[in-house]
Design a protein around this motif. Structure first.
Motif, PDB file in Angstrom:
ATOM      1  N   ASN A  75      79.895  83.096  47.345  1.00 40.30           N
ATOM      2  CA  ASN A  75      81.227  82.646  47.722  1.00 40.30           C
ATOM      3  C   ASN A  75      81.306  82.401  49.235  1.00 40.30           C
ATOM      4  OD1 ASN A  75      83.986  82.390  48.290  1.00 40.30           O
ATOM      5  ND2 ASN A  75      84.539  83.655  46.542  1.00 40.30           N
ATOM      6  N   MET A 138      89.563  85.057  47.502  1.00 37.52           N
ATOM      7  CA  MET A 138      88.390  85.560  46.771  1.00 37.52           C
ATOM      8  C   MET A 138      88.802  86.222  45.460  1.00 37.52           C
ATOM      9  SD  MET A 138      86.037  87.178  49.797  1.00 37.52           S
ATOM     10  CE  MET A 138      85.612  88.492  48.698  1.00 37.52           C
ATOM     11  N   GLY A 143      86.322  79.599  45.659  1.00 36.58           N
ATOM     12  CA  GLY A 143      85.079  79.591  46.416  1.00 36.58           C
ATOM     13  C   GLY A 143      83.896  80.090  45.604  1.00 36.58           C
ATOM     14  N   PHE A 144      84.152  80.782  44.509  1.00 35.86           N
ATOM     15  CA  PHE A 144      83.069  81.297  43.665  1.00 35.86           C
ATOM     16  C   PHE A 144      82.452  80.155  42.885  1.00 35.86           C
ATOM     17  CE2 PHE A 144      81.773  83.392  39.552  1.00 35.86           C
ATOM     18  CZ  PHE A 144      80.666  84.044  40.079  1.00 35.86           C
TER      19      PHE A 144
END
Length: 146
Positions: A75, A138, A143-144
């Motif tokens: 991430n 997160m 973003g993962f």
């Protein structure tokens, strides 16, 4: 076990913020060595909280407790957050060394505080304001890429 680690992570963050806000509020253009000693002790609490946050954070990341390691490792938002944590740590070095050195001597002697210390503490606080939004992103999986 995960809930205890997350709680310690949370408490460490609050201790860091509390210590930095305290430092900021206690800073003046001149301080007695006694006041600098007080700041040095607060800075010690800050340092312990940072070490706690780092230890717990690394355990949560690399220990596979809760989310898998890949959740964080892949991430980019996590890497930005980690980079900002390092920047805060680097910014804190000069004030810490200054407080430790200047705390020694006659307790009533006055010491001029460099303006750079004010700005470093303020910049640390500014960076800390950014980190919760990164943590929230997160937590939502943004973003993962896994």
């Amino acid at each position: 076990m995960e809930i205890i680690l997350r709680y310690l992570h949370f408490i460490s963050v609050f201790a860091i913020v509390g210590a930095l806000v305290s430092e900021h509020l206690l800073l003046k253009s001149t301080l007695s060595r006694k006041e600098i000693l007080r700041l040095s002790k607060i800075d010690g609490v800050y340092g312990l909280a940072v070490l706690s946050l780092l230890g717990v954070g690394m355990t949560l990341w690399l220990g596979g407790i809760g989310k898998p390691t890949e959740f964080y490792s892949s991430n980019p938002i996590f890497h930005i957050k980690l980079t900002l944590f390092v920047v805060i740590g680097l910014l804190s070095i000069y004030p810490t060394v200054f407080f430790i050195k200047q705390a020694k001597g006659d307790p009533i002697e006055m010491v001029a505080i460099p303006k750079s210390i004010f700005w470093m503490v303020r910049f640390e606080l500014l960076i800390l304001l950014i980190m919760p939004i990164l943590a929230g992103l997160m937590a939502k999986g943004i973003g993962f890429s896994g």
